[in-house]
Write an enzyme that holds these catalytic residues in place. Sequence first.
Site, short mmCIF file in Angstrom:
data_model
loop_
_atom_site.label_atom_id
_atom_site.label_comp_id
_atom_site.label_asym_id
_atom_site.label_seq_id
_atom_site.Cartn_x
_atom_site.Cartn_y
_atom_site.Cartn_z
N ASN A 1 12.02 6.99 4.67
CA ASN A 1 13.38 7.84 4.75
C ASN A 1 13.69 7.84 6.18
OD1 ASN A 1 15.26 9.67 4.89
ND2 ASN A 1 14.39 11.25 3.48
N CYS B 1 20.52 13.98 7.02
CA CYS B 1 20.61 12.74 6.46
C CYS B 1 22.00 11.98 6.35
CB CYS B 1 19.83 12.45 5.11
SG CYS B 1 18.43 13.16 5.42
N HIS C 1 21.41 6.82 -0.03
CA HIS C 1 20.59 7.30 1.19
C HIS C 1 19.20 6.67 0.68
CE1 HIS C 1 18.22 9.34 3.98
NE2 HIS C 1 17.95 10.52 3.19
N1 ACO Z 1 -0.13 12.06 -2.51
C1 ACO Z 1 -0.77 12.66 -3.65
N2 ACO Z 1 -0.40 13.73 -4.29
C2 ACO Z 1 0.84 14.34 -3.67
C3 ACO Z 1 1.52 13.83 -2.58
C4 ACO Z 1 1.00 12.61 -2.03
N3 ACO Z 1 1.30 12.24 -0.89
N4 ACO Z 1 2.41 14.76 -2.49
C5 ACO Z 1 2.49 15.58 -3.31
N5 ACO Z 1 1.37 15.33 -4.31
C6 ACO Z 1 0.96 16.21 -5.57
C7 ACO Z 1 1.55 17.59 -5.44
O1 ACO Z 1 0.64 18.59 -4.77
C8 ACO Z 1 1.27 17.94 -6.73
O2 ACO Z 1 0.13 18.12 -7.05
P1 ACO Z 1 -0.21 19.47 -8.05
O3 ACO Z 1 0.41 19.02 -9.53
O4 ACO Z 1 -1.56 19.41 -8.02
O5 ACO Z 1 0.33 20.52 -7.77
C9 ACO Z 1 1.71 16.54 -7.61
O6 ACO Z 1 1.68 15.56 -6.55
C10 ACO Z 1 3.13 16.38 -7.96
O7 ACO Z 1 4.01 17.13 -7.24
P2 ACO Z 1 5.65 16.81 -7.17
O8 ACO Z 1 6.33 17.49 -5.99
O9 ACO Z 1 6.00 17.49 -8.36
O10 ACO Z 1 5.82 15.40 -7.13
P3 ACO Z 1 7.05 14.53 -7.14
O11 ACO Z 1 7.02 13.65 -8.27
O12 ACO Z 1 8.31 15.48 -7.41
O13 ACO Z 1 7.06 13.84 -5.82
C11 ACO Z 1 8.30 14.13 -3.81
C12 ACO Z 1 7.31 14.57 -4.54
C13 ACO Z 1 8.16 12.48 -3.62
C14 ACO Z 1 8.20 14.74 -2.35
C15 ACO Z 1 9.85 14.07 -4.59
O14 ACO Z 1 9.70 15.37 -4.97
C16 ACO Z 1 10.87 13.79 -3.72
O15 ACO Z 1 10.98 12.60 -3.30
N6 ACO Z 1 11.69 14.57 -3.36
C17 ACO Z 1 12.81 14.39 -2.42
C18 ACO Z 1 12.43 14.64 -1.09
C19 ACO Z 1 13.60 13.83 -0.22
O16 ACO Z 1 14.15 13.10 -0.75
N7 ACO Z 1 13.35 14.63 0.89
C20 ACO Z 1 14.44 14.34 2.02
C21 ACO Z 1 15.70 14.61 1.64
S1 ACO Z 1 17.02 14.83 3.06
C22 ACO Z 1 16.33 13.92 4.06
O17 ACO Z 1 16.33 12.63 3.58
C23 ACO Z 1 15.92 14.39 5.29
#
Ligand code: ACO
Length: 328
Positions: free
Chosen positions: A285, A113, A255
């Site tokens: 993203n 990124c 970002h």
């Molecule tokens: N829909 C519904 N539920 C979901 C989804 C979805 N799309 N995705 C995950 N969940 C569930 C999980 O399975 C979990 O369920 P569980 O409690 O039964 O296990 C629950 O939601 C909570 O999951 P978390 O991972 O704790 O959710 P969080 O609030 O952290 O959000 C997310 C997940 C959006 C991926 C977040 O962690 C995030 O944005 N992380 C950074 C990701 C990122 O920016 N990556 C790219 C960076 S580098 C680049 O840009 C290439």
Amino acid sequence: MKKIGIKGTGSFVPTREVPNSYFEKMVDTSDEWIVTRTGIRSRRMIEPGQAISDLATPASERALEMAGLSPKKLDLIVIGTSTADMLSPSAACIVQHRLGAKNAVAFDINAACPAFIYGLAVAQKFMQDGSHRYVLVVGGEIVSNRIDYKDRSTCVLFGDGAGAVVLTHSNGHRYGEILATQIYSDGDLWKLLYVPGGGSRIPPSYQMLDKGLQYVKMQGNEVFKYSIRTMVDAARKIMESKKITAKKIDWFIPHQANIRIMEEVAKRLEIPPDKVIITVHKYGNTSAASIPTALDEAVRSGKIQHGDLVLANSFGAGFTWGATLLRY
Ligand code: ACO
């Protein structure tokens, strides 16, 4: 050392809009979950058969048009991408060919990124001694064909796009000035976010495809924590290096990964929400494209005006991160 400024900006996103409802049919998710947890409502995705040069070339043409510069004048083309048209040659060489930028040297930077910010850092090194005058820096990514549409934790997050800037020697006034660009890496964190297959470790094979190793693997929670820490740290360091306080920043372009990350970073830096440029709701993203696309849109909409102080920062796979501080 020569001062360097931005002479033109451009961006290009695919026409195909993909709303959150598209994923509701594929995985156990909902528009409400995606909007609340990420801020994303829609994203753009390529049509089958399109490649990054199909987005990077028009983005570059728009930046060159704004700059009033013939492609033949370009001395250097740097494309930040980890999704080149082919494994070899670089996307930059394909874009050079398509632009007719005969006199440029062209290469890619693979830094996930923040690859656009890495590109700015590299371009500045080439330009500061005066040897390279006109440089095209592009950030572009096609993530839509690197994601597993059975993995709800990654498939909803990404979109495709490309953004570009034309840099020139500025003497500090006419085209503003890039005051500083600082980049960082920590390879110890590579397993938080990676694409295992298709490289030299696990070359393409039927077995690799069956196991889905061509897709992005991510520990979202861990990435979330590191992204906030590294983006805040990079922003503080770059402002300190130029003795600039957050109050002086006119526009902040973080970002565009997740609205919650952006809001938390802005809060910790004490930058008010109305100074934060946001495109994540409509593009998701877009990885290396996120900063230059948001910059171009803010310039073209008249938000960012000449003389404004702009801070941009990013993080991504590697782990890589960085920031740039510029007077537009
Ligand atoms: N829909 C519904 N539920 C979901 C989804 C979805 N799309 N995705 C995950 N969940 C569930 C999980 O399975 C979990 O369920 P569980 O409690 O039964 O296990 C629950 O939601 C909570 O999951 P978390 O991972 O704790 O959710 P969080 O609030 O952290 O959000 C997310 C997940 C959006 C991926 C977040 O962690 C995030 O944005 N992380 C950074 C990701 C990122 O920016 N990556 C790219 C960076 S580098 C680049 O840009 C290439």
